[in-house]
Design a protein around this motif. Structure first.
Motif, PDB file in Angstrom:
ATOM      1  N   UNK A   1      11.957  -1.190  -1.574  1.00  0.00           N
ATOM      2  CA  UNK A   1      12.921  -2.057  -0.911  1.00  0.00           C
ATOM      3  C   UNK A   1      12.302  -2.718   0.306  1.00  0.00           C
ATOM      4  N   UNK A   2      11.449  -1.988   1.013  1.00  0.00           N
ATOM      5  CA  UNK A   2      10.790  -2.575   2.174  1.00  0.00           C
ATOM      6  C   UNK A   2       9.930  -3.754   1.748  1.00  0.00           C
ATOM      7  N   UNK A   3       9.179  -3.572   0.666  1.00  0.00           N
ATOM      8  CA  UNK A   3       8.297  -4.650   0.198  1.00  0.00           C
ATOM      9  C   UNK A   3       9.089  -5.909  -0.107  1.00  0.00           C
TER      10      UNK A   3
ATOM     11  N   UNK B   1       0.843  -1.207   0.000  1.00  0.00           N
ATOM     12  CA  UNK B   1       0.000   0.000   0.000  1.00  0.00           C
ATOM     13  C   UNK B   1       0.874   1.251   0.000  1.00  0.00           C
ATOM     14  N   UNK B   2       1.927   1.220   0.827  1.00  0.00           N
ATOM     15  CA  UNK B   2       2.828   2.372   0.883  1.00  0.00           C
ATOM     16  C   UNK B   2       3.460   2.629  -0.483  1.00  0.00           C
ATOM     17  N   UNK B   3       3.858   1.535  -1.158  1.00  0.00           N
ATOM     18  CA  UNK B   3       4.487   1.697  -2.467  1.00  0.00           C
ATOM     19  C   UNK B   3       3.510   2.322  -3.447  1.00  0.00           C
ATOM     20  N   UNK B   4       2.301   1.815  -3.435  1.00  0.00           N
ATOM     21  CA  UNK B   4       1.299   2.361  -4.347  1.00  0.00           C
ATOM     22  C   UNK B   4       1.076   3.842  -4.076  1.00  0.00           C
ATOM     23  N   UNK B   5       0.927   4.158  -2.787  1.00  0.00           N
ATOM     24  CA  UNK B   5       0.653   5.540  -2.433  1.00  0.00           C
ATOM     25  C   UNK B   5       1.824   6.438  -2.801  1.00  0.00           C
TER      26      UNK B   5
END
Lengths: 511, 188, 789
Positions: free
Chosen positions: A81-83, A46-50
């Motif tokens: 990178x977190x994902x 979700x963070x990546x998308x946002x």
């Protein structure tokens, strides 16, 4: 919405406390760990998308605006990178659980493994998400403290001694890191990364360059850059397979990430950085030569890890958008591939009973599945198309050729040479371990530690976890299109830095 | 019952055992009681017994006063830890349940959980993670009392530090002694 | 088109998973996708020859310039005929060659099919990077096919050698592709051919690409992997190392000739390397006794010839190339398959042992003779037709005449070893016992017969061949010519050359034995195989040497190197470019002087201490001294925490010291490095001190952040102690993080100290569990990948 940024950091910490409290209940610990990691994977996506659609997501902790308080920043690079890191952590946890069940039965569990693993996850997440230099130090401390425990628990005296090398070198580099932070604060009066960029502009050039180089050295120790890499091949091979997989996949990459973030965000530079290109060339060659000299499978993989860190340093040395795109792609590819290789190495040692390549043979006949599980990431690491290694390497080569300076061209040639040497090293492993006469597995030389060899027993969990990771490497290649686009946008963000600074310093409490 | 050496049949390892009703409940305060056969320093033990409660109270003071004068959770916790260290130096091993009622890992876990929860509590109330708030309320005799939410973070720190020091004593102190005893005893 | 390629790979995957029971049917099934590819290509032949080739494009990653682009033009059509056509025949042949069903057979089938698919993709590729992808995939397939199950050392070594040499070329070629693509702005071959780039970058790129082509097509000095790869089973050699994979290099040069038309040195380089290879291959072939090796060197020689033609760039040359490609594929495949039959039926490939096969296996012999005629260039085979065209290309004076002489001489060698092959294999030798041979199944003879017939048919039906070749040559050379492939052009020089070649070659073959005797007396020149082995050996020695020297295993060395790196890299920058510091004060408070003295003396004492407890206590003194500095400097919180932590650290040390010996144990070697250690540490400390001075004086204004802390402490956090406000409020997150570090560390220490006892317990627990589970579970089942090969 911005609370989502704190989830990958705080949730594992809380869960670690719970896991410790339920230390006697193995199943509770396992499910808790898997559940928490699953939630973080979703959160990271979700963070990546946002971040990709709306720009960096910032959480000002304590309600204090930066640079007074600490800011957690999820921009494209950090979220991507977190994902990848959390996906790998999930798979490795599956593998460990499978291994534990095979060796000790379902009922028993180690009270300390799961909580420490969760704290490690928290540390890694914090390292990616933080926007503050001292907080980065804290993140490294969390990560490293967990790694000290993981590398020294439940093993024999010899292995503890090897783990001590790692611990002491890491502690020394942490001391250097802290010194560096002190010097930075003395010179600029702030430790917030976005603010540092502004303050650096007001200093005379000599201290700025010295600070930049000091940061290179500090993070170079963490990311095993030559000549600061010696601790890695001496310590990583001695830990159990999943631990080595996690370390190889994550800890060095966090070091690289920190180097990239600090150098590009804080300091100004022209494309083609000769010092970094030289260090990259040295790292690539020394690592590759080291891998060719080894008879021990895990040590060889550790040297290959060092060598491929050199690839990422090469991309950083090219220092333009194309180079950084290559670095980001390479990090994504390498995290998955290196973790997979170490997990497969664990499977191999269980079948053959030894880590010495000269004593292995005929594994392809004994277990064709392990042969395939090895072949795919190995070919990917060697940069053979159409796997992910080729895609990432292509990005780096294009960047190196495109920037046009002499240093970059020499370094590009070294990249090609190292690719060849990597293929040779991997082909040698295949030739010795998977081809040839079938050999009887040797017994476990030391049954008192956690490294189990020579039994041939693997549980479905272990094989499935490895399979999941192998599929991820294939996915990285298949999704090369979208991944490359995100990486390029992330690289552009990094180089310009405007969006990051505006989000952290200008906007208040963000999303 | 007191005496220079333990009566016959007195076991060498720690466990609850019989004693007369006028003996103090805290076994380590028994004079003449010596679990390990080693030298005893009466002066150290006496001072430890006297100073121990005072030091604990002082550590609590440091904890509460930290926000306004020198002190804080770290200092408070460390001072409390030193009290236990003093007791260990004077009285020997601390790993039986009569002397310490809480296992150190539980203390550590509790401290960490309190700290994390203090950080997360503001979120349902619309605040940011780790945001602090202060509450003032009037108490009849003492007047106005102001409590800041970061005090709870300090409390978590306090508990954790005590737990860490106790764990240190348990492992480096008693753990090593047990190792030495096993070695010498030749038991495996 | 991508679908056709992928279908090859998918069927290969399915075949590899299929169980052993159906292994007889595997090969015919495996032959299906190449048949489909062949039919499809022939169906589109009209549009190809008319000049509107079918095109497919699929995007992979636009950012990186990666796309799958396929285009069936004339060259691709010619190559498809070879690749897919011979592929079908080889797969059918394999059904009889691999007699008993075995894992080998199954694996070879899927790998051969996968290879066919990948090669098909390679010839269709219209994008440089697509071409590279398939290029490397053929290398991997070849590695696996040559190695088989790697039981014998030779096969392992040979496959590794092939892998390394071709990958070296492949990687260099990739670099060349990227240079070419980046400088011209596109990677698509058809676009590049329409507008050929020029410049220094293109010249460099050409050199790099040629390295790739030379390694793949076994040109000197990279030629040795090809004879070494003959350890593979014969059908695999027939397919890979005669008909398809080795042609890839020549194909590449042919494909890129229009693109690189501005590069003037291309024809020269290809001619030189090609001719040398042609000589060397032919020369070596005259000496070999193993039929397969003879043919292998023959292939090397023919590849040299093809390379000369491919780089020529002229209309006639390209015409000759197209003809020669078809001819070589046809006759080489036939001869390899025939040798496979001989080997399979008699059990030997050595010409010293074979005799009288001509009478025993007449059909086989006639097939072989037909192919040999094509190889030697005897009319009316396609070999003759193509060779005539080749001779025609280089009619002229000067350098061109030199090339002509070269190819004539090379052809003489070709005829010689062809004759040697025929006689050695099939003739009845004087005084030799006729070799025993099992009867040949018809199905096994059919594929080579088809290819041998093709040699004849293509030559006799030369208008057809000419149309195909001419379309290609026109596009490749960019201009049209008058020459047409044919059997009779009148009494001209090429015809004379052909006749001379035949005559001289046969004479050479007749006197070969004497020649070999002479040869064995001559000193051996540079041997490429020895060169390769020497390079690999020195690589290993270099690796071991460097690693042994560098990876010392000594922790103090590692720490010293880190410190030195800190000193050298940032330190030198500071030293060189720093301005002197103004307003330098020696102390703020007089009390700092004795404190500093105490600290320094204690530090020196630590270095000199011989007892551990002394060292620990002195470290404690340093800590307390620093606490004192904090008090004097005005930080009571810091001083309080420092004193407390120092006390705790001392206690921890003392607790642990109970288990260690009283004195430091120092080996004599350690004593020698003591001085360097002290110096490095001293330098490190001095550096940090200086750096602190320099950096603090770098700014004049106090920190903005500190000012804000002081300002907001009272109203924002209700605290009058700013230090505490920072710890639990402003930067509370750091505190939470460090708390978890403490928790983890305490757990880790506990686990370390208490682990030795639990290790023993664990060993027993694990052996109990194993016994329990071994009796409860079946031995195979979910854990049994063993034994399922």
């Amino acid at each position: 919405m911005s609370e989502l940024v704190a989830v990958p950091v705080l949730l594992p910490l809380g869960a670690a406390g719970l896991s410790m409290a339920f230390g006697r209940f193995a199943d509770v610990q396992r499910w808790l760990g898997l559940l928490v990691l699953g939630v973080i994977v979703v959160d990271a996506a979700v963070l990546l998308y946002f971040a990709d659609v709306h720009g960096p997501l910032v959480l000002h902790l304590g309600g204090w605006a930066a640079p007074v308080g600490i800011a957690l920043v999820a921009d494209r690079l950090a979220a991507l990178l977190l994902l990848i890191s959390v996906i790998v952590m999930f798979a490795v946890l599956l593998y460990s659980i499978g291994q534990r069940i095979t060796d000790y039965g379902r009922g028993t569990a180690s009270t300390t493994f799961h909580p420490i693993y969760l704290v490690l996850c928290s540390g890694v997440s914090l390292a990616y998400l933080t926007g503050d230099l001292f907080n980065l130090f804290v993140a490294f401390e969390i990560m490293l403290a967990s790694s000290y425990v993981l590398i020294t628990r439940r093993t024999t005296a010899n292995r503890v001694r090897a783990g001590m090398t790692y611990t002491i070198v890491s502690l020394s580099s942490s001391v250097l890191f802290l010194t560096m932070i002190g010097l930075v604060y003395a010179a600029t009066g702030t430790v917030n990364l976005a603010d540092l960029a502004l303050e650096m502009g007001e200093l005379p050039p000599a201290p700025v360059r010295a600070l930049a180089l000091l940061m290179v050295i500090v993070f170079g120790v963490k990311s095993a850059m030559v000549p600061l890499h010696f601790w890695l091949p001496d310590s990583y091979p001695n830990a159990p397979a999943p631990i080595t997989a996690i370390f190889a996949a994550l800890l060095t990459k966090v070091g690289i990430y920190a180097m990239i973030r600090t150098q590009i965000l804080v300091f100004e530079r022209e494309p083609s950085w000769p010092l970094m290109l030289t260090l990259a060339m040295a790292t690539m060659i020394v690592g590759a030569l080291g891998a060719l000299a080894q008879n021990d499978l895990n040590r060889m993989l550790s040297f290959l890890l060092v060598s491929h860190i050199g690839f990422m340093l090469f991309g950083l040395g090219v220092y333009d958008i194309a180079g950084l795109t290559g670095v980001i792609l390479y990090i994504v590819h390498h995290i998955t591939v290196q973790a997979t290789l170490f997990l497969v190495s664990g499977l191999i040692t269980r079948y053959t009973g030894t880590v010495a390549l000269s004593r292995m043979g005929g594994l392809a006949k004994i277990s064709p599945l392990v042969a395939v599980l090895f072949a795919v990431p190995a070919l990917s690491l060697a940069g053979v198309p159409p796997f992910s290694g080729f895609v990432a390497k292509l990005a780096l080569l294009r960047a190196g050729v495109g920037v046009g300076t002499v240093w970059a061209q020499v370094a590009t040639a070294v990249v090609v040479l190292t690719s060849l040497l990597t293929l040779y090293a991997v082909a040698r492993v295949w030739s010795r371990a998977f081809w040839g006469q079938v050999r009887e597995p040797e017994g476990d030389p030391d049954p008192s530690d956690e490294l189990v060899v020579g039994t041939g027993d693997t549980s479905r969990g272990m094989v499935h976890a490895t399979g999941v990771l192998v599929l991820s490497t294939v996915l990285v290649a298949v999704l090369a299109g979208p991944l490359a686009e995100v990486s390029q946008r992330a690289a552009t963000d990094l180089i310009t830095g405007e969006a990051y600074r505006a989000a952290v310093l200008g906007g208040g409490s963000g999303g | 019952m007191t005496g220079a050496e333990p009566p016959e049949g007195w076991p060498n390892t720690g466990e609850r055992t019989w004693f007369r009703s006028d003996a103090p409940a805290e076994r380590w305060l028994l004079s003449g009681y010596s679990r390990d056969s080693r030298e005893r320093t009466i002066l150290l033990e006496l001072i430890a017994r006297v100073v121990f409660p005072t030091v604990l109270v002082f550590s609590l003071y440091l904890l509460f006063a930290g926000h306004y004068r020198s002190g804080g959770g770290f200092s408070g916790g460390l001072v409390a830890g030193q009290a236990f260290v003093l007791r260990y130096l004077a009285g020997g091993r601390l790993d039986d349940s009569s002397t310490v009622s809480m296992r150190p890992p539980v203390l550590i876990g509790t401290g960490l959980t309190i700290a994390v929860i203090t950080g997360l509590v503001p979120v349902p109330f619309g605040g940011v993670v780790l945001e602090s708030a202060s509450f003032t309320f009037a108490v009849p005799v003492l007047g106005e009392i102001k409590i800041v939410s970061s005090l709870f973070l300090d409390v978590g720190v306090y508990l954790l530090i005590i737990g860490v020091v106790l764990d240190l004593l348990r492992t480096l102190g008693s753990g090593i002694e047990a190792d030495i005893a096993e070695r010498e005893g030749g038991r495996r | 088109m991508l679908a056709l390629v992928v279908s090859h790979l998918l069927v290969a995957l399915v075949l590899s998973l299929v169980s052993m029971r159906h292994s007889r049917a595997i090969y015919p099934v495996a032959a299906l996708p190449p048949t489909a590819a062949l039919c499809w290509a022939l169906a589109h032949a009209d549009s190809v020859l008319a000049g509107s080739p079918p095109v497919t494009r699929m995007n992979w990653s636009a950012t990186l310039g990666l796309e799958f682009a396929f285009r069936l033009d004339t060259l691709a059509l010619v190559m498809t005929l070879l690749v897919s056509g011979i592929g079908v025949l080889v797969l059918l042949y394999c059904r009889w060659y691999f007699g008993t069903p075995s894992g080998d057979a199954k694996r070879s089938a899927s790998l051969l099919l996968a290879f066919a698919g990948v090669m098909f993709g390679l010839v269709l590729a219209d994008d440089l990077l697509t071409l590279y992808v398939f290029w490397e995939l053929t290398t991997i397939c070849s590695f696996l096919l040559v190695g088989q199950s790697g039981v014998s050392r030779e096969s392992r070594r040979a496959s590794l050698q092939a892998l390394l040499v071709t990958t070296l070329g492949g990687l260099v070629m990739l670099l060349g592709f990227i240079v070419l693509g980046e400088s011209s702005g596109t990677y698509r071959i058809s676009e590049l051919a329409a507008d050929p780039p020029d410049g220094a970058a293109v010249a460099v790129a050409t050199g790099l690409i040629l390295v790739g082509a030379f390694t793949k097509s076994a040109q000197v000095p990279f030629h040795n992997w090809l004879p070494a790869a003959m350890v593979a089973p014969t059908p695999i050699s027939a397919y890979l190392h005669a008909a398809s994979m080795v042609k890839a290099g020549v194909f590449l040069v042919a494909r890129l000739t229009p693109v690189l038309s501005e590069v003037s040195y291309l024809p020269v380089v290809t001619a030189v390397f090609g001719l040398v290879t042609m000589f060397l291959g032919g020369w070596r072939a005259l000496r070999e006794h193993d039929l397969k090796l003879l043919l292998a060197y023959g292939t090397v020689s023919q590849l040299g010839f093809l390379m000369v033609l491919a780089g020529s760039g002229s209309y006639t040359g390209e015409l000759a190339l197209a003809g020669m490609l078809l001819a070589h594929g046809a006759f080489k495949a036939t001869l390899f398959l025939v040798i496979g039959i001989v080997d399979h039926q008699t059990g030997t490939r050595d010409i010293r042992e074979l005799s009288g096969l001509g009478r025993r296996m007449p059909w086989v012999t006639s097939v072989a003779v037909l192919a040999a005629m094509s190889m030697a260039g005897v009319p009316p085979t396609i070999g003759f037709v193509a060779k005539e065209a080749a001779f025609e290309t280089y009619l002229g004076t000067g350098a061109v005449a030199a090339v002509e002489a070269g190819i004539v001489a090379g052809s003489v060698l070709t005829v010689a070893y062809t004759a040697r092959l025929l006689f050695g294999c099939f003739a009845s030798k004087r005084g030799a016992v006729p070799t025993e041979a099992h009867p040949v199944p018809a199905g096994m003879l059919l594929p080579p017969a088809v290819t041998a017939l093709a040699c004849l048919v293509l030559g006799v039906a030369y208008p057809l061949t000419d149309e195909l070749a001419a379309t290609y040559a026109e596009r490749a050379a960019g201009s049209s010519g008058e020459y047409h492939l044919g059997l009779w052009h009148g009494f001209n020089q090429p015809l004379v050359f052909s006749a001379v070649t035949l005559f001289a070659g046969l004479t050479l073959a007749a006197h070969n034995a004497r020649l070999n005797l002479l040869r064995s007396r001559l000193p051996r020149p540079l041997d490429a195989q020895r060169g390769y082995e020497r390079i690999m050996g020195s690589l290993e020695r270099l690796a071991v040497g460097v690693t042994g020297r560098v990876q010392v295993g000594s922790l103090p060395t590692y720490l010293g190197i880190i410190l030195l790196a800190v000193l050298v890299v940032p330190g030198s920058v500071l030293l060189m470019r720093v301005t002197p510091i103004e307003q330098l004060r020696w102390w703020d408070n007089v009390l700092q002087l004795p404190l500093a003295l105490v600290i320094l003396v204690a530090a020196a004492g630590v270095v000199r201490a011989t007892r551990r407890i002394t060292a620990v206590l002195l470290v404690g003194v340093i800590g307390y001294g620093i606490g004192g500095m904090f008090i004097v400097g005005g930080g009571p919180d810091l001083a309080l925490t420092q004193f407390l932590v120092e006390t705790l650290t001392l206690i921890a040390f003392v607790l642990v010291l109970r288990r260690l010996p009283a004195r430091f144990t120092e080996t004599p070697s350690a004593r020698r490095v003591r001085l360097p250690k002290v110096l490095v540490s001293l330098a490190g400390g001095v550096f940090v001190g200086f750096a602190a001075l320099i950096f603090s004086s770098a700014r004049d204004t106090p920190s903005r952040v500190s000012a804000e802390y002081l300002e907001h402490a009272e109203e924002g956090t209700s605290a009058t102690n700013v230090v505490n406000a920072i710890i639990v409020d402003f930067r509370a997150f750091d505190t939470v993080g460090e708390l978890s570090v403490l928790a983890v560390t305490a757990t880790g220490v506990a686990s370390l100290v208490l682990s030795s006892r639990s290790a023993r317990r664990r060993k027993h627990a694990r052996s109990d569990w194993r016994q329990l589970s071994a009796t409860a579970r079946p031995t195979a089942g979910e854990h049994g990948e063993r034994g399922s090969a």
